[in-house]
Design a protein around this motif. Structure first.
Motif, mmCIF file in Angstrom:
data_model
loop_
_atom_site.group_PDB
_atom_site.id
_atom_site.type_symbol
_atom_site.label_atom_id
_atom_site.label_comp_id
_atom_site.label_asym_id
_atom_site.label_seq_id
_atom_site.Cartn_x
_atom_site.Cartn_y
_atom_site.Cartn_z
ATOM 1 N N GLY A 95 -45.957 27.721 52.927
ATOM 2 C CA GLY A 95 -45.139 27.334 51.772
ATOM 3 C C GLY A 95 -43.783 26.782 52.204
ATOM 4 N N GLY A 96 -43.292 27.262 53.352
ATOM 5 C CA GLY A 96 -42.019 26.784 53.881
ATOM 6 C C GLY A 96 -42.181 25.712 54.940
ATOM 7 N N ALA A 97 -43.416 25.195 55.091
ATOM 8 C CA ALA A 97 -43.724 24.080 56.014
ATOM 9 C C ALA A 97 -43.568 24.442 57.491
ATOM 10 C CB ALA A 97 -42.894 22.840 55.673
ATOM 11 N N ALA A 98 -43.565 25.738 57.801
ATOM 12 C CA ALA A 98 -43.372 26.144 59.200
ATOM 13 C C ALA A 98 -44.682 26.622 59.839
ATOM 14 C CB ALA A 98 -42.325 27.249 59.277
ATOM 15 N N LEU A 99 -45.818 26.238 59.229
ATOM 16 C CA LEU A 99 -47.103 26.841 59.600
ATOM 17 C C LEU A 99 -47.524 26.630 61.046
ATOM 18 C CD1 LEU A 99 -49.836 24.698 57.810
ATOM 19 C CD2 LEU A 99 -47.441 24.127 57.750
ATOM 20 N N THR A 100 -47.180 25.488 61.634
ATOM 21 C CA THR A 100 -47.688 25.217 62.988
ATOM 22 C C THR A 100 -47.079 26.165 64.015
ATOM 23 O OG1 THR A 100 -48.195 22.939 62.491
ATOM 24 C CG2 THR A 100 -47.846 23.472 64.801
ATOM 25 N N ARG A 101 -45.769 26.262 64.003
ATOM 26 C CA ARG A 101 -45.146 27.161 64.993
ATOM 27 C C ARG A 101 -45.486 28.609 64.655
ATOM 28 N NH1 ARG A 101 -39.278 24.211 66.192
ATOM 29 N NH2 ARG A 101 -40.131 22.096 66.249
ATOM 30 N N GLU A 102 -45.644 28.896 63.357
ATOM 31 C CA GLU A 102 -46.039 30.261 62.962
ATOM 32 C C GLU A 102 -47.412 30.601 63.539
ATOM 33 O OE1 GLU A 102 -43.598 30.577 58.730
ATOM 34 O OE2 GLU A 102 -45.693 29.946 58.696
ATOM 35 N N LYS A 103 -48.332 29.659 63.449
ATOM 36 C CA LYS A 103 -49.692 29.943 63.938
ATOM 37 C C LYS A 103 -49.707 30.072 65.463
ATOM 38 C CE LYS A 103 -53.623 28.742 61.608
ATOM 39 N NZ LYS A 103 -54.839 27.988 61.197
ATOM 40 N N ILE A 104 -48.885 29.287 66.130
ATOM 41 C CA ILE A 104 -48.808 29.393 67.591
ATOM 42 C C ILE A 104 -48.309 30.783 67.990
ATOM 43 C CG2 ILE A 104 -47.565 28.572 69.642
ATOM 44 C CD1 ILE A 104 -47.548 25.748 68.239
ATOM 45 N N ILE A 105 -47.256 31.237 67.325
ATOM 46 C CA ILE A 105 -46.694 32.547 67.724
ATOM 47 C C ILE A 105 -47.649 33.680 67.335
ATOM 48 C CG2 ILE A 105 -44.720 34.094 67.581
ATOM 49 C CD1 ILE A 105 -42.964 31.705 66.889
ATOM 50 N N ALA A 106 -48.290 33.557 66.170
ATOM 51 C CA ALA A 106 -49.268 34.594 65.781
ATOM 52 C C ALA A 106 -50.362 34.707 66.833
ATOM 53 C CB ALA A 106 -49.861 34.268 64.410
ATOM 54 N N GLU A 107 -50.836 33.561 67.302
ATOM 55 C CA GLU A 107 -51.909 33.547 68.313
ATOM 56 C C GLU A 107 -51.433 34.170 69.623
ATOM 57 O OE1 GLU A 107 -54.913 32.331 67.454
ATOM 58 O OE2 GLU A 107 -55.826 32.689 69.409
ATOM 59 N N ALA A 108 -50.164 33.990 69.923
ATOM 60 C CA ALA A 108 -49.616 34.471 71.203
ATOM 61 C C ALA A 108 -49.219 35.945 71.153
ATOM 62 C CB ALA A 108 -48.400 33.627 71.580
ATOM 63 N N SER A 109 -49.405 36.579 69.994
ATOM 64 C CA SER A 109 -48.889 37.948 69.821
ATOM 65 C C SER A 109 -50.008 38.970 69.711
ATOM 66 C CB SER A 109 -48.018 38.012 68.555
ATOM 67 O OG SER A 109 -46.940 37.115 68.668
ATOM 68 N N ASP A 110 -49.767 40.147 70.278
ATOM 69 C CA ASP A 110 -50.769 41.224 70.222
ATOM 70 C C ASP A 110 -50.872 41.785 68.803
ATOM 71 O OD1 ASP A 110 -51.108 40.955 72.913
ATOM 72 O OD2 ASP A 110 -49.621 42.495 73.409
ATOM 73 N N LYS A 111 -49.736 41.940 68.131
ATOM 74 C CA LYS A 111 -49.754 42.541 66.796
ATOM 75 C C LYS A 111 -48.983 41.651 65.816
ATOM 76 C CE LYS A 111 -49.511 47.030 66.009
ATOM 77 N NZ LYS A 111 -48.985 48.403 65.896
ATOM 78 N N PHE A 112 -49.635 41.310 64.718
ATOM 79 C CA PHE A 112 -49.005 40.491 63.671
ATOM 80 C C PHE A 112 -48.794 41.394 62.449
ATOM 81 C CE2 PHE A 112 -49.946 36.536 60.743
ATOM 82 C CZ PHE A 112 -48.738 36.722 60.092
ATOM 83 N N VAL A 113 -47.529 41.672 62.174
ATOM 84 C CA VAL A 113 -47.172 42.461 60.996
ATOM 85 C C VAL A 113 -46.694 41.494 59.915
ATOM 86 C CG1 VAL A 113 -45.644 44.246 60.067
ATOM 87 C CG2 VAL A 113 -46.564 44.472 62.394
ATOM 88 N N CYS A 114 -47.436 41.457 58.814
ATOM 89 C CA CYS A 114 -47.115 40.522 57.731
ATOM 90 C C CYS A 114 -46.337 41.260 56.651
ATOM 91 C CB CYS A 114 -48.421 39.957 57.162
ATOM 92 S SG CYS A 114 -48.149 38.765 55.854
ATOM 93 N N ILE A 115 -45.237 40.667 56.212
ATOM 94 C CA ILE A 115 -44.347 41.328 55.248
ATOM 95 C C ILE A 115 -44.324 40.524 53.944
ATOM 96 C CG2 ILE A 115 -42.943 42.595 56.918
ATOM 97 C CD1 ILE A 115 -40.918 40.342 56.955
ATOM 98 N N ILE A 116 -44.727 41.183 52.864
ATOM 99 C CA ILE A 116 -44.846 40.481 51.575
ATOM 100 C C ILE A 116 -44.415 41.379 50.420
ATOM 101 C CG2 ILE A 116 -46.726 38.937 52.280
ATOM 102 C CD1 ILE A 116 -48.706 40.878 50.969
ATOM 103 N N ASP A 117 -44.250 40.751 49.264
ATOM 104 C CA ASP A 117 -44.132 41.532 48.029
ATOM 105 C C ASP A 117 -45.486 41.502 47.327
ATOM 106 O OD1 ASP A 117 -43.987 39.549 45.522
ATOM 107 O OD2 ASP A 117 -43.016 38.601 47.246
ATOM 108 N N SER A 118 -45.674 42.347 46.344
ATOM 109 C CA SER A 118 -47.012 42.561 45.781
ATOM 110 C C SER A 118 -47.551 41.335 45.035
ATOM 111 C CB SER A 118 -47.028 43.792 44.878
ATOM 112 O OG SER A 118 -45.937 43.768 44.004
ATOM 113 N N SER A 119 -46.696 40.386 44.671
ATOM 114 C CA SER A 119 -47.184 39.183 43.981
ATOM 115 C C SER A 119 -48.075 38.334 44.900
ATOM 116 C CB SER A 119 -46.019 38.336 43.467
ATOM 117 O OG SER A 119 -45.345 37.709 44.542
#
Ligand code: 5RP
Length: 212
Positions: A95-119
């Motif tokens: 949604g913030g157009a940062a998906l490519t670098r986000e996906k690279i770092i997620a792939e490079a990380s052992d644990k991905f903790v996602c932080i959201i609100d209930s909506s």
């Protein structure tokens, strides 16, 4: 959308940060709360790998060193928000157009903790239009391929990603097979990144301060 839950999630994520860590940091308003909380621990961590120019600026502003993923190697922890999250912790992001670098770092990380609100919680992904980053010359080609697959592509006109590319938001998909769709779209030339995080889903989801 609950600002309070976003703040709670951003602050609760701090409990996953270990002394001496290099933390992968996502992008968005929920992550902004995490960065503010991380600033209090800045003397106990080595630094952060950032997923966007926006987060880089915020991290630097609060005095957290920003490191290059090519130098750090793999990371133990990645903290990021999402636009939608299904019961299997599969996500729509971008949604913030940062998906490519986000996906690279997620792939490079052992644990991905996602932080959201209930909506952001859904049973089936797709109500939030799926962001896809494309090489500019491939916009029409990718759009036609999406139409063939029953989606309605809308160009996010005027938005240029940190990588110099464009974003198409796909409306009208009920994504019942997120891994299959992610794999399929990844084959289309000109698509840089699909905002489906299904092959590499989150490991932990914090909805406010509650673990999903
Ligand atoms: C940016 C993202 C964000 O994580 C997503 O848009 C959620 O943002 P927010 O925390 O502001 O609701 O994927 O590309």
């Amino acid at each position: 959308m609950s600002t309070n839950e976003k703040r709670q999630a951003g602050e609760a994520a701090i409990r996953y940060v270990e002394d001496g860590a290099i933390v992968g940091v996502g992008t968005g308003s929920t992550v902004a709360y995490f960065i503010d909380a991380l600033a209090d621990l800045k003397d106990r961590i080595q630094g952060a790998v950032s997923s966007s120019e926006q987060s880089t600026a915020h991290l630097k502003r609060v005095g957290i060193p920003v490191l290059d993923l090519n130098s750090t190697g793999s990371l133990s922890l990645y903290i990021d928000g999402a636009d939608e999250c299904d019961p299997h912790k599969r996500l729509i992001k971008g949604g913030g157009a940062a998906l490519t670098r986000e996906k690279i770092i997620a792939e490079a990380s052992d644990k991905f903790v996602c932080i959201i609100d209930s909506s952001k919680l859904v049973n089936v992904l797709g109500k939030f239009p799926l962001p896809i980053e494309v090489i500019p010359m491939a916009r029409s080609l990718v759009g036609r391929e999406i139409v063939k697959r029953g989606g309605n592509p809308v160009w996010r006109d005027g938005v240029v990603t940190d990588n110099g590319n464009w974003v198409i938001d796909v409306h009208g998909w009920q994504i019942t097979d997120p891994v299959g769709l992610e794999n399929d779209l990844n084959q289309i030339p000109g698509i840089v990144t699909v905002g489906l995080f299904a092959r590499r889903a989150a490991n932990v989801v914090l909805v406010g301060d509650k673990v999903l």
